[in-house]
Design a protein around this motif. Structure first.
Motif, PDB file in Angstrom:
ATOM      1  N   TYR A   1      -5.934   1.958   3.942  1.00  0.00           N
ATOM      2  CA  TYR A   1      -6.781   1.083   3.132  1.00  0.00           C
ATOM      3  C   TYR A   1      -8.164   1.720   2.946  1.00  0.00           C
TER       4      TYR A   1
ATOM      5  N   TYR B   1      -9.894   2.518  -0.531  1.00  0.00           N
ATOM      6  CA  TYR B   1     -11.207   1.923  -0.806  1.00  0.00           C
ATOM      7  C   TYR B   1     -12.204   3.000  -1.242  1.00  0.00           C
TER       8      TYR B   1
ATOM      9  N   LEU C   1       0.803  -1.224   0.000  1.00  0.00           N
ATOM     10  CA  LEU C   1       0.000   0.000   0.000  1.00  0.00           C
ATOM     11  C   LEU C   1       0.838   1.277   0.000  1.00  0.00           C
TER      12      LEU C   1
ATOM     13  N   ILE D   1     -11.225  -4.993   7.237  1.00  0.00           N
ATOM     14  CA  ILE D   1      -9.761  -4.869   7.298  1.00  0.00           C
ATOM     15  C   ILE D   1      -9.343  -4.455   8.707  1.00  0.00           C
TER      16      ILE D   1
ATOM     17  N   ILE E   1      -3.419  -4.216  -4.048  1.00  0.00           N
ATOM     18  CA  ILE E   1      -4.457  -4.788  -3.175  1.00  0.00           C
ATOM     19  C   ILE E   1      -4.269  -6.297  -3.053  1.00  0.00           C
TER      20      ILE E   1
ATOM     21  N   PHE F   1      -1.560  -6.805  -0.600  1.00  0.00           N
ATOM     22  CA  PHE F   1      -2.076  -6.454   0.729  1.00  0.00           C
ATOM     23  C   PHE F   1      -2.953  -7.567   1.295  1.00  0.00           C
TER      24      PHE F   1
END
Length: 152
Positions: A119, A123, A45, A146, A80, A83
């Motif tokens: 995140y 998102y 990320l 998450i 992603i 991650f």
């Protein structure tokens, strides 16, 4: 036999203890910031976050994130994917060098919160009109999921 502390020495000792605690808290805060950056890089990320910051610096109305270098749909999906693979064993430090278990837990939780916040920003960007992403199905987990996974 330990020496007795005079009433006059108590404020000096309290000041030294408080100063020592403040130094430790500052060191832990700096370590949390550094460790958050390291975890972000390890989990994929970091580059996305850097690209978002770069995009925000030059953003003009009507521009989409997906057209900005480092934020293409392929770049986003790849980051992603890395991650998500890391979620089962997140590289969050154990902070074994911190003697106080409350501070140790705080440091781990703070790094996890910081990563979850990034995140969440990613998102929201991908899901938004500003993102310009045609396909957001690669975002399997919402931010609350998450957060739960990282804080466990």
């Amino acid at each position: 036999m330990p020496r007795k502390i005079s009433v006059l020495e108590v404020p000096v000792l309290q000041s030294r203890i408080q100063s020592s605690l403040m130094k430790e808290e500052m060191m832990i805060a700096a370590e949390i910031i550094s460790d958050t950056k390291n975890v972000m890089e390890d989990c994929g990320l970091g580059q996305i976050q850097n690209a978002i910051e770069s995009m925000e610096a030059v953003y003009v109305e009507g521009m989409t994130a997906s057209s900005h270098p480092g934020l293409s749909e392929d770049s986003m999906q790849g980051a992603i994917k890395v991650f998500y693979a890391m979620l089962y064993d997140p590289p969050i430090p154990s902070y074994g060098s911190i003697n106080d278990p409350v501070l140790r837990k705080y440091a781990r939780n703070k790094v996890a919160e910081n990563v979850a916040a990034v995140y969440s920003n990613i998102y929201e960007l991908v899901k938004s009109e500003k993102g310009g992403y045609e396909n957001s199905s690669f975002l399997t987990y919402d931010p609350s999921q998450i957060n739960s996974m990282l804080s466990s």
